[in-house]
Design a protein around this motif. Structure first.
Motif, PDB file in Angstrom:
ATOM      1  N   VAL A   1      11.288   7.765  12.377  1.00 61.67           N
ATOM      2  CA  VAL A   1      10.412   6.566  11.886  1.00 61.67           C
ATOM      3  C   VAL A   1       9.183   6.909  12.701  1.00 61.67           C
ATOM      4  CG1 VAL A   1      10.018   4.063  12.383  1.00 61.67           C
ATOM      5  CG2 VAL A   1      12.462   4.807  12.203  1.00 61.67           C
ATOM      6  N   TYR A   2       7.927   7.079  11.801  1.00 63.61           N
ATOM      7  CA  TYR A   2       6.803   7.130  12.522  1.00 63.61           C
ATOM      8  C   TYR A   2       5.917   6.078  12.801  1.00 63.61           C
ATOM      9  CZ  TYR A   2       7.529  12.153  10.726  1.00 63.61           C
ATOM     10  OH  TYR A   2       7.946  13.463  10.617  1.00 63.61           O
ATOM     11  N   THR A   3       4.770   5.856  13.309  1.00 66.63           N
ATOM     12  CA  THR A   3       3.989   4.644  13.514  1.00 66.63           C
ATOM     13  C   THR A   3       2.754   5.166  12.948  1.00 66.63           C
ATOM     14  OG1 THR A   3       3.265   5.794  15.709  1.00 66.63           O
ATOM     15  CG2 THR A   3       5.137   4.018  15.758  1.00 66.63           C
ATOM     16  N   ASN A   4       2.044   4.033  12.650  1.00 69.16           N
ATOM     17  CA  ASN A   4       0.289   4.281  12.364  1.00 69.16           C
ATOM     18  C   ASN A   4      -0.283   2.882  12.710  1.00 69.16           C
ATOM     19  OD1 ASN A   4      -0.099   2.600  10.068  1.00 69.16           O
ATOM     20  ND2 ASN A   4       0.588   4.304   8.795  1.00 69.16           N
ATOM     21  N   THR A   5      -1.690   2.885  12.794  1.00 65.81           N
ATOM     22  CA  THR A   5      -2.441   1.792  12.910  1.00 65.81           C
ATOM     23  C   THR A   5      -2.964   1.033  11.643  1.00 65.81           C
ATOM     24  OG1 THR A   5      -4.308   3.006  13.629  1.00 65.81           O
ATOM     25  CG2 THR A   5      -2.721   2.471  15.368  1.00 65.81           C
ATOM     26  N   ASP A   6      -2.506   1.414  10.721  1.00 65.36           N
ATOM     27  CA  ASP A   6      -2.787   0.668   9.150  1.00 65.36           C
ATOM     28  C   ASP A   6      -1.927   0.058   8.377  1.00 65.36           C
ATOM     29  OD1 ASP A   6      -4.757   0.137   7.113  1.00 65.36           O
ATOM     30  OD2 ASP A   6      -4.342   2.175   6.120  1.00 65.36           O
ATOM     31  N   PRO A   7      -1.530  -1.109   8.941  1.00 66.61           N
ATOM     32  CA  PRO A   7      -0.413  -1.937   8.387  1.00 66.61           C
ATOM     33  C   PRO A   7      -0.986  -2.428   7.039  1.00 66.61           C
ATOM     34  CG  PRO A   7      -1.762  -3.329  10.087  1.00 66.61           C
ATOM     35  CD  PRO A   7      -1.986  -1.878  10.158  1.00 66.61           C
ATOM     36  N   LEU A   8      -2.069  -2.790   6.756  1.00 68.38           N
ATOM     37  CA  LEU A   8      -2.524  -3.195   5.354  1.00 68.38           C
ATOM     38  C   LEU A   8      -2.241  -1.935   4.344  1.00 68.38           C
ATOM     39  CD1 LEU A   8      -3.622  -5.138   3.363  1.00 68.38           C
ATOM     40  CD2 LEU A   8      -5.801  -4.318   3.853  1.00 68.38           C
ATOM     41  N   GLY A   9      -2.688  -0.636   4.773  1.00 66.08           N
ATOM     42  CA  GLY A   9      -2.763   0.455   3.997  1.00 66.08           C
ATOM     43  C   GLY A   9      -1.068   0.643   3.546  1.00 66.08           C
ATOM     44  N   THR A  10      -0.139   0.682   4.855  1.00 65.46           N
ATOM     45  CA  THR A  10       1.144   1.129   4.770  1.00 65.46           C
ATOM     46  C   THR A  10       1.786  -0.023   3.782  1.00 65.46           C
ATOM     47  OG1 THR A  10       1.066   1.928   6.995  1.00 65.46           O
ATOM     48  CG2 THR A  10       3.179   1.122   6.221  1.00 65.46           C
ATOM     49  N   GLU A  11       1.288  -1.242   3.746  1.00 65.25           N
ATOM     50  CA  GLU A  11       2.025  -2.466   3.133  1.00 65.25           C
ATOM     51  C   GLU A  11       1.620  -2.246   1.630  1.00 65.25           C
ATOM     52  OE1 GLU A  11       3.067  -6.846   3.944  1.00 65.25           O
ATOM     53  OE2 GLU A  11       0.982  -6.307   4.281  1.00 65.25           O
ATOM     54  N   LEU A  12       0.262  -1.952   1.355  1.00 62.52           N
ATOM     55  CA  LEU A  12      -0.129  -1.746   0.081  1.00 62.52           C
ATOM     56  C   LEU A  12       0.529  -0.676  -0.762  1.00 62.52           C
ATOM     57  CD1 LEU A  12      -3.602  -2.987   0.156  1.00 62.52           C
ATOM     58  CD2 LEU A  12      -2.077  -3.889  -1.069  1.00 62.52           C
ATOM     59  N   GLY A  13       0.602   0.481  -0.067  1.00 64.78           N
ATOM     60  CA  GLY A  13       1.402   1.952  -0.488  1.00 64.78           C
ATOM     61  C   GLY A  13       2.828   1.260  -1.226  1.00 64.78           C
ATOM     62  N   GLY A  14       3.702   0.753  -0.371  1.00 70.86           N
ATOM     63  CA  GLY A  14       4.763   0.162  -0.819  1.00 70.86           C
ATOM     64  C   GLY A  14       4.854  -0.729  -1.699  1.00 70.86           C
ATOM     65  N   THR A  15       4.037  -1.646  -1.754  1.00 72.67           N
ATOM     66  CA  THR A  15       3.826  -2.592  -2.976  1.00 72.67           C
ATOM     67  C   THR A  15       3.347  -2.119  -4.199  1.00 72.67           C
ATOM     68  OG1 THR A  15       3.508  -4.307  -1.020  1.00 72.67           O
ATOM     69  CG2 THR A  15       2.695  -4.713  -3.492  1.00 72.67           C
ATOM     70  N   LEU A  16       2.280  -1.287  -4.255  1.00 72.26           N
ATOM     71  CA  LEU A  16       1.545  -1.003  -5.407  1.00 72.26           C
ATOM     72  C   LEU A  16       2.375  -0.162  -6.092  1.00 72.26           C
ATOM     73  CD1 LEU A  16      -2.154  -1.018  -4.314  1.00 72.26           C
ATOM     74  CD2 LEU A  16      -0.714  -2.905  -5.531  1.00 72.26           C
ATOM     75  N   LYS A  17       3.055   0.768  -5.373  1.00 68.17           N
ATOM     76  CA  LYS A  17       3.907   1.885  -6.064  1.00 68.17           C
ATOM     77  C   LYS A  17       4.919   1.309  -6.960  1.00 68.17           C
ATOM     78  CE  LYS A  17       7.796   1.614  -3.568  1.00 68.17           C
ATOM     79  NZ  LYS A  17       8.688   0.559  -3.794  1.00 68.17           N
ATOM     80  N   ASN A  18       5.491   0.177  -6.582  1.00 61.35           N
ATOM     81  CA  ASN A  18       6.551  -0.587  -7.627  1.00 61.35           C
ATOM     82  C   ASN A  18       5.931  -0.827  -8.922  1.00 61.35           C
ATOM     83  OD1 ASN A  18       8.542  -0.817  -5.819  1.00 61.35           O
ATOM     84  ND2 ASN A  18       7.730  -2.693  -4.997  1.00 61.35           N
ATOM     85  N   VAL A  19       4.541  -1.016  -9.169  1.00 58.65           N
ATOM     86  CA  VAL A  19       3.942  -1.126 -10.363  1.00 58.65           C
ATOM     87  C   VAL A  19       4.061   0.210 -11.082  1.00 58.65           C
ATOM     88  CG1 VAL A  19       1.976  -1.840 -11.754  1.00 58.65           C
ATOM     89  CG2 VAL A  19       2.519  -2.906  -9.514  1.00 58.65           C
ATOM     90  N   ILE A  20       3.700   1.372 -10.527  1.00 61.37           N
ATOM     91  CA  ILE A  20       3.823   2.474 -10.913  1.00 61.37           C
ATOM     92  C   ILE A  20       4.849   3.038 -11.340  1.00 61.37           C
ATOM     93  CG2 ILE A  20       2.652   4.851 -10.553  1.00 61.37           C
ATOM     94  CD1 ILE A  20       0.661   2.568 -10.691  1.00 61.37           C
ATOM     95  N   ALA A  21       6.205   2.618 -10.506  1.00 60.95           N
ATOM     96  CA  ALA A  21       7.496   2.944 -10.790  1.00 60.95           C
ATOM     97  C   ALA A  21       7.936   2.454 -12.187  1.00 60.95           C
ATOM     98  CB  ALA A  21       8.277   2.599  -9.641  1.00 60.95           C
ATOM     99  N   ILE A  22       7.315   1.309 -12.630  1.00 64.89           N
ATOM    100  CA  ILE A  22       7.639   0.837 -14.062  1.00 64.89           C
ATOM    101  C   ILE A  22       6.825   1.964 -15.115  1.00 64.89           C
ATOM    102  CG2 ILE A  22       7.235  -1.233 -15.688  1.00 64.89           C
ATOM    103  CD1 ILE A  22       7.301  -2.820 -13.071  1.00 64.89           C
ATOM    104  N   ALA A  23       5.650   2.278 -14.740  1.00 64.34           N
ATOM    105  CA  ALA A  23       4.983   3.169 -15.838  1.00 64.34           C
ATOM    106  C   ALA A  23       5.917   4.452 -15.668  1.00 64.34           C
ATOM    107  CB  ALA A  23       3.721   3.223 -15.291  1.00 64.34           C
ATOM    108  N   ALA A  24       6.251   5.065 -14.691  1.00 73.74           N
ATOM    109  CA  ALA A  24       7.038   6.202 -14.521  1.00 73.74           C
ATOM    110  C   ALA A  24       8.489   6.137 -15.453  1.00 73.74           C
ATOM    111  CB  ALA A  24       7.427   6.674 -13.183  1.00 73.74           C
TER     112      ALA A  24
END
Length: 305
Positions: free
Chosen positions: A148-171
């Motif tokens: 488990v790593y930490t960082n101080t960008d919760p929005l970017g961390t959350e958006l990365g995990g959220t938006l990749k689901n859209v791309i996974a459909i394309a993949a």
């Protein structure tokens, strides 16, 4: 390691895995679902509350927690990947708005729950503007099999995990049409640029998307049949109706709802999202899988950067 009282909200595959990780580290773990009893009792002594419920249940559960006297020190962790259709908000934004006096931590990464349940090694990120809260969650979940790593960008961390689901459909569409490695590599590279464009316009840090919760999660979700969103795209490419695909999945494919909300958000913020737009048209029956690919290939020529 400090002993903690941990409550997991949601008893699906992901919630169950998180409960096991915390319990294996010697923490006291309680689980709650809508069918399991009192939410008040489940959280009243919790040091850490981890929400692994689906996106459509976040606002309701957060509303219930507003009426409960949570301990002041309780840390709220969101492990949900999605966007709220009513407010265009991420899960952490909902939690922060409704429970502003508590530290909010986002958990996201390339975490296929079935592999983690099998004891296979994995890594994730816990992100918060409250560094101490992120460090606490890190110690609760980390083990020799789950880094488990930490960082101080919760929005970017959350958006990365959220938006990749859209791309996974394309993949999934790409593989379902047998378009080859070259095409899929091009798709994922341009899709990552699209995710970064969206994230930075919304206030996230660009470097976050090259980490585990961005590129890492994108690679995992777009290359595994364990990913429900990938299976949606693959099924559509095989000519299956969306309703049939969703009914046969064991769990929620958050990318379907996320795509529709993302398009509303992109229109509001005037963000170009060519890959996500084709996924949106496909999910809503306005284009065929092959036509979506042809449209992307026929876009105007331009510099890469």
């Amino acid at each position: 390691m400090q002993h903690a009282s941990v409550t997991i909200l949601g008893t699906g595959a992901w919630g169950s895995v998180l409960a096991t990780l915390a319990a294996n580290n010697g923490h006291s773990v309680r689980t709650w679902s809508r069918r399991s009893g009192s939410l008040d009792e489940a959280v009243q002594t919790a040091d850490v509350v981890i929400s692994a419920i689906s996106m459509n249940g976040v606002t309701d559960v957060a509303t219930q927690l507003q009426a409960i006297a949570l301990p002041a020190h309780t840390i709220l962790v969101t492990a949900t990947k999605g966007l709220d259709a009513a407010t265009l908000s991420t899960p952490s934004q909902i939690w922060q708005r409704m429970l502003p006096d508590h530290a909010i931590v986002v958990l996201s990464g390339p975490n296929l729950s079935k592999e983690i349940a099998q004891g296979l090694p994995a890594a994730t990120v816990v992100a918060s503007q409250d560094i101490a809260a992120a460090a606490m969650v890190q110690t609760v979940l980390a083990s020799d099999r789950f880094r488990v790593y930490t960082n101080t960008d919760p929005l970017g961390t959350e958006l990365g995990g959220t938006l990749k689901n859209v791309i996974a459909i394309a993949a999934g569409v790409c593989d379902g049409l047998n378009l080859g490695t070259n095409a899929k590599s091009a798709l994922l590279t341009r899709a990552l640029a699209e995710v970064i464009r969206i994230g930075t316009r919304l206030g996230a840090k660009p470097e976050t998307f090259f980490g585990l919760s961005g590129l890492g999660d994108l690679l995992a979700t777009c290359s595994s049949s364990l990913s429900r969103n990938y299976r949606v795209g693959y099924g559509l490419a095989q000519g299956q109706p969306l309703e049939q695909i969703l009914s046969e999945l064991q769990g929620t494919a958050e990318g379907v709802n996320t795509t529709n909300v993302l398009i509303d958000l992109a229109k509001q913020q005037t963000i170009p999202v060519p890959v996500s737009w084709q996924v949106y048209l496909l999910l809503n029956g306005k284009i065929t899988p092959r036509a979506a690919v042809e449209t992307l290939m026929e876009r105007d020529l331009k510099p890469e950067a």
